[in-house]
Design a protein around this motif. Structure first.
Motif, PDB file in Angstrom:
ATOM      1  N   ILE A 131     -11.842  10.282 -53.043  1.00  0.00           N
ATOM      2  CA  ILE A 131     -10.898   9.222 -53.401  1.00  0.00           C
ATOM      3  C   ILE A 131      -9.535   9.812 -53.735  1.00  0.00           C
ATOM      4  O   ILE A 131      -9.446  10.784 -54.489  1.00  0.00           O
ATOM      5  CB  ILE A 131     -11.422   8.419 -54.608  1.00  0.00           C
ATOM      6  N   PHE A 132      -8.489   9.207 -53.178  1.00  0.00           N
ATOM      7  CA  PHE A 132      -7.123   9.500 -53.614  1.00  0.00           C
ATOM      8  C   PHE A 132      -6.596   8.232 -54.278  1.00  0.00           C
ATOM      9  O   PHE A 132      -6.417   7.200 -53.640  1.00  0.00           O
ATOM     10  CB  PHE A 132      -6.229   9.889 -52.443  1.00  0.00           C
ATOM     11  N   ALA A 133      -6.396   8.311 -55.589  1.00  0.00           N
ATOM     12  CA  ALA A 133      -5.919   7.158 -56.366  1.00  0.00           C
ATOM     13  C   ALA A 133      -4.394   7.183 -56.394  1.00  0.00           C
ATOM     14  O   ALA A 133      -3.788   8.102 -56.950  1.00  0.00           O
ATOM     15  CB  ALA A 133      -6.484   7.203 -57.782  1.00  0.00           C
ATOM     16  N   ILE A 134      -3.790   6.158 -55.798  1.00  0.00           N
ATOM     17  CA  ILE A 134      -2.331   6.108 -55.673  1.00  0.00           C
ATOM     18  C   ILE A 134      -1.765   5.143 -56.712  1.00  0.00           C
ATOM     19  O   ILE A 134      -2.282   4.042 -56.903  1.00  0.00           O
ATOM     20  CB  ILE A 134      -1.910   5.626 -54.274  1.00  0.00           C
ATOM     21  N   LEU A 141     -23.291  21.843 -52.850  1.00  0.00           N
ATOM     22  CA  LEU A 141     -22.280  21.041 -53.554  1.00  0.00           C
ATOM     23  C   LEU A 141     -22.396  19.575 -53.131  1.00  0.00           C
ATOM     24  O   LEU A 141     -22.339  19.249 -51.949  1.00  0.00           O
ATOM     25  CB  LEU A 141     -20.881  21.566 -53.247  1.00  0.00           C
ATOM     26  N   ASP A 142     -22.546  18.716 -54.113  1.00  0.00           N
ATOM     27  CA  ASP A 142     -22.563  17.263 -53.874  1.00  0.00           C
ATOM     28  C   ASP A 142     -21.714  16.631 -54.964  1.00  0.00           C
ATOM     29  O   ASP A 142     -22.195  16.323 -56.058  1.00  0.00           O
ATOM     30  CB  ASP A 142     -23.996  16.732 -53.909  1.00  0.00           C
ATOM     31  N   VAL A 143     -20.426  16.448 -54.687  1.00  0.00           N
ATOM     32  CA  VAL A 143     -19.490  15.979 -55.705  1.00  0.00           C
ATOM     33  C   VAL A 143     -18.480  15.038 -55.071  1.00  0.00           C
ATOM     34  O   VAL A 143     -18.144  15.160 -53.888  1.00  0.00           O
ATOM     35  CB  VAL A 143     -18.767  17.187 -56.363  1.00  0.00           C
ATOM     36  N   LYS A 144     -18.032  14.072 -55.863  1.00  0.00           N
ATOM     37  CA  LYS A 144     -16.928  13.204 -55.461  1.00  0.00           C
ATOM     38  C   LYS A 144     -15.658  13.709 -56.152  1.00  0.00           C
ATOM     39  O   LYS A 144     -15.640  13.895 -57.372  1.00  0.00           O
ATOM     40  CB  LYS A 144     -17.187  11.756 -55.897  1.00  0.00           C
ATOM     41  N   ILE A 145     -14.639  13.927 -55.346  1.00  0.00           N
ATOM     42  CA  ILE A 145     -13.353  14.359 -55.886  1.00  0.00           C
ATOM     43  C   ILE A 145     -12.438  13.142 -55.971  1.00  0.00           C
ATOM     44  O   ILE A 145     -12.304  12.387 -55.010  1.00  0.00           O
ATOM     45  CB  ILE A 145     -12.703  15.434 -55.003  1.00  0.00           C
ATOM     46  N   VAL A 146     -11.814  12.960 -57.128  1.00  0.00           N
ATOM     47  CA  VAL A 146     -10.813  11.905 -57.306  1.00  0.00           C
ATOM     48  C   VAL A 146      -9.489  12.585 -57.631  1.00  0.00           C
ATOM     49  O   VAL A 146      -9.358  13.253 -58.663  1.00  0.00           O
ATOM     50  CB  VAL A 146     -11.203  10.930 -58.434  1.00  0.00           C
ATOM     51  N   LEU A 147      -8.522  12.444 -56.732  1.00  0.00           N
ATOM     52  CA  LEU A 147      -7.185  12.970 -56.951  1.00  0.00           C
ATOM     53  C   LEU A 147      -6.250  11.838 -57.336  1.00  0.00           C
ATOM     54  O   LEU A 147      -6.252  10.773 -56.712  1.00  0.00           O
ATOM     55  CB  LEU A 147      -6.658  13.665 -55.687  1.00  0.00           C
ATOM     56  N   PHE A 148      -5.435  12.068 -58.370  1.00  0.00           N
ATOM     57  CA  PHE A 148      -4.446  11.086 -58.794  1.00  0.00           C
ATOM     58  C   PHE A 148      -3.068  11.548 -58.337  1.00  0.00           C
ATOM     59  O   PHE A 148      -2.696  12.705 -58.545  1.00  0.00           O
ATOM     60  CB  PHE A 148      -4.444  10.941 -60.317  1.00  0.00           C
TER      61      PHE A 148
END
Length: 792
Positions: free
Chosen positions: A58-61, A415-422
């Protein structure tokens, strides 16, 4: 004419808390579970969290201050996902020491496994030496030694007897070497006595000694084989003793972890390694065992420790949610430490340290996109991990240098991870444009809104949002008056009566400062008066520039009239913004005319102080005036237009209606009221267009009027499309309610011109003629005179 004088009820929209009948304070409100006003972003998050396939990160804009992280954490906390988690351990790889082995254990069992293994090893450190220090072991060892000694003595005795028969003695010197000596009776021959012997006797002795030496060499070889056989038997004996001890201690462990093949295989490998390295447990020399036992934690052999890298709470329903504030390479991907023991630098699997990705494995990792991109090698490493879906802990120093330093190569972790970038829109667009991998790895965009529609139902939800902030920050509860005032503040932040701002950081800061004001007054709840006090203090802290500029109006440095009238002179409104404050400020715009070719000379543009949007606005109003007054004949004037006392750049088109009115005043020679200010953009047809900062602009002129002298005729003209943006401060609303200040809304620049000149602007008839007693009629007449004079 589409002109309206606004009443006080149109200038400020009060909060409607009728749906909160049973609510007295925020204590009576349940905290908000969902992300308020962010249905689009919430839907994107739900979609991404439901898909475990690669690339659905996810890229949170959204702009800074929207509370993206807080809202995301609240959502993840209250909407846990079903996920199988593991504890991760690094242990020694006894076959490949440079490649430590990774073990995956059920969540919550890693600490117990580490404790049990190390407890077993510590017990073996004591038990193994004791197994070799008892009478049974000694009797068995002595028996083997006795058997060896008896065989050796019997064989040597037989050779000694044979030698004696040949008058030769077999002796063993202090160095352990065997020696054959010719005898002279019972004593060995001396060199002199041996030389005196007849040749035949000497030859006989030499032959006997050579024969005996040959026999002796064979016996020595036999003795060596027997010693090796003894050593083998002794080793087998030791191993048998150790195997019994090890089997006794390892059996419970193997039984407990029999369902996990990797763990059972590791325990078997450890047991075999202990058999091969019994000296670690039995050797008493501190110098020899120092490095093997060198540890920062426990007094036990390092090779048998368990490095518990990550442990999860098996009782928690929530998967791990990690916020990484400082995403350095080592902080994100982990690293291998070095240790020093007596001047020797070494490393091993027990010095592997976890990074944020290890702790977030199986869950969610939240980071700021700008910080990730700023740190060297982090973005590339993150993409590599997401593509391979493994955490490969390699030394960064070895990757970026030519050094041949020996380092570990631990087995990678799944590796099983969700990355969230703001991040903001600019960062998102840059990554899309310059990095082809970005769209592949971050397929979900959570677009956060700045505002949400305002209604009674939404205000009820916003009250719960306020309650959530109060609860999370452990603040004093807010009563209904404070809730209403904060909702109204949010609407003012959104610059729209019909919207509420979603910049939660501003609301949270206001609540914290209101809490401080309430505590200072020994109040038990936050009331509206405390919110007002906090707002006033906020403005006081950041209003130094505004006060300095306002001082210029009070002492006459800034020339501005708020009474009377003048030709070609008008009060326009602008907004000055600093990093943390924006406020309205009136400006004088003047227009002058001279004989010419119908051009509008924009002095700001000529001086390179006018921005592109301002220049566009001037060209638009020029087109409108030419269409209005020069449709059949050119306007024989050159018009100069400028912002007076402006020494910095000017941009935006919010002054275009004011500039147009100033020009028409100059052409018609009709004075403009100076007790009125105007703001608004316009198009080529003269229609009023909305502008930004309307509240600040009105309040700025209101404040200048108070400084320079109030008159009940003063007021501001705004576009009709900006009426919904009005959330004015109480002093302005009260003045309008008492008839001491006025706000007009207009739909066309001609409406504004009529108000400013106290005369109808005038509308052209079918022949294009304006009424004589109108502003435009007067302007057209003046232009006709100029044209006639030019022809004459």
């Amino acid at each position: 004419m589409a002109t309206a004088v606004l009443n006080a009820s149109q200038l400020y929209r009060h909060a409607d808390l009728s749906l909160l009948e049973d609510c007295k304070t925020t204590r009576d409100l349940a905290p908000l579970d969902d992300i308020i006003g962010q249905q689009r972003a919430q839907s994107a998050v739900e979609f991404a969290m439901s898909i475990r396939d690669k690339g659905y990160n996810i890229f949170a804009i959204g702009r800074s201050g929207l509370g993206k992280r807080t809202m995301m954490l609240r959502y993840l906390k209250r909407h846990p996902q079903q996920q199988t988690l593991s504890d991760w351990c690094y242990v020694a790889n006894f076959d490949e020491p440079r490649t430590p082995q990774v073990l995956a254990l059920p969540a919550g069992s890693g600490a117990q496994f580490k404790k049990e293994v190390e407890k077993t090893v510590l017990r073996l450190v004591k038990a193994l030496p004791l197994a070799f220090d008892n009478e049974v072991y000694y009797r068995r060892a002595d028996k083997l030694k006795t058997q060896l000694a008896q065989r050796q003595e019997a064989t040597l005795a037989e050779l000694a007897t044979e030698a004696k028969e040949k008058h030769v003695r077999l002796t063993i010197n202090p160095d352990g070497d065997y020696q054959l000596t010719a005898l002279n009776g019972e004593e060995p021959h001396t060199e002199e006595s041996y030389a005196a012997l007849p040749e035949s006797e000497r030859q006989q002795f030499d032959d006997s000694i050579r024969h005996l030496e040959s026999r002796l060499r064979g016996i020595v070889r036999q003795l060596t084989e027997w010693e090796e056989e003894f050593s083998t038997k002794q080793q087998q004996h030791d191993e048998q003793v150790a195997r019994e001890v090890l089997g006794h201690f390892f059996k419970p462990l193997k039984d407990e972890y029999r369902t996990i093949a990797e763990v059972r295989n590791f325990l078997s490998a450890m047991q075999k390694d202990m058999l091969r390295n019994l000296d670690i447990f039995l050797e008493q020399s501190e110098d020899q065992l120092g490095l093997a036992y060198a540890s920062l934690e426990k007094k036990m052999p390092r090779r048998y420790q368990v490095n518990l890298l990550v442990t999860q709470d098996s009782q928690a329903a929530q998967f791990p949610v990690v916020v990484e504030e400082n995403p350095t390479y080592h902080g994100l991907f982990g690293y291998v430490e070095n240790a020093t023991f007596r001047g020797t630098v070494f490393t091993d699997f027990s010095l592997i340290r976890a990074g944020s990705l290890h702790h977030a494995n199986g869950g969610v990792l939240l980071m700021d996109a700008i910080k990730v991109l700023e740190r060297p090698y982090v973005w590339d490493g993150l993409k590599r991990a997401l593509r391979s879906r493994t955490l490969d802990l390699n030394s960064l120093e070895r990757q970026v240098s030519l050094s041949g330093t020996v380092s570990l190569e631990p087995q990678p972790i799944a590796l099983d991870v969700k990355i969230v970038l703001f991040g903001d829109y600019q960062t998102y667009q840059l990554l899309q444009y310059y990095d082809p991998d970005f769209c592949e790895l971050f397929r979900v965009t959570a677009d956060f809104e700045d505002t949400m529609p305002r209604s009674a139902q939404v205000e009820g939800s916003y009250a719960r949002f306020i309650a959530s902030i109060v609860h999370d920050n452990q603040l004093l509860p807010c009563d209904n008056s404070a809730i209403a005032r904060i909702i109204e503040y949010s609407s003012r932040q959104a610059d729209d009566q019909t919207l509420l701002s979603l910049h939660s950081a501003n609301v949270a800061n206001l609540l914290r400062e209101s809490h401080y004001c309430a505590k200072s007054a020994n109040a038990r709840t936050i009331r509206a008066i405390h919110v007002e006090q906090a707002l006033n203090q906020q403005e006081q802290r950041v209003s130094k520039l505004r006060d300095q500029l306002m001082q210029g109006f009070s002492n006459g440095t800034n020339l501005l009239n708020v009474k009377g009238s003048a030709v070609g002179q008008i009060n326009a409104l602008s907004v000055i913004a600093t990093s943390d404050h924006q406020f309205g400020m009136p400006n004088r715009i003047t227009a002058s005319t001279s004989f010419g070719k119908g051009e509008v000379l924009d002095i700001e543009h000529k001086a390179r102080l006018g921005g592109k949007i301002h220049s566009k606005g001037v060209w638009i109003l020029s087109a409108f005036i030419n269409n209005l007054l020069g449709k059949t004949q050119a306007i024989p004037l050159t018009i100069s237009l400028t912002f007076e006392q402006s020494y910095s750049s000017v941009d935006g088109d919010s002054a275009s209606m004011a500039e147009c009115c100033a020009i028409l005043s100059a052409i018609s020679n009709m004075p403009i009221r100076q007790d009125i200010a105007i703001t608004g953009s316009m198009n080529q047809f003269g229609e009023a267009q909305p502008i930004g900062g309307v509240n600040e602009k009105i309040e700025g002129f209101f404040d200048v009027c108070q400084l320079k002298g109030r008159k009940h005729t003063q007021g501001v003209i705004i576009p009709a499309s900006n009426v919904n943006n009005l959330m004015l401060k109480k002093a302005v609303v009260d003045a309008v309610a008492k008839g001491k200040f006025h706000i007009w809304s207009v739909e066309h620049v001609s409406d504004a011109l009529s108000i400013l000149c106290d005369m109808e602007a005038g509308h052209a008839d079918k022949r294009g003629h304006f009424p004589l007693h109108s502003v435009l009629g007067t302007a057209a007449a003046n232009l006709a005179i100029l044209r006639d004079n030019d022809k004459g």
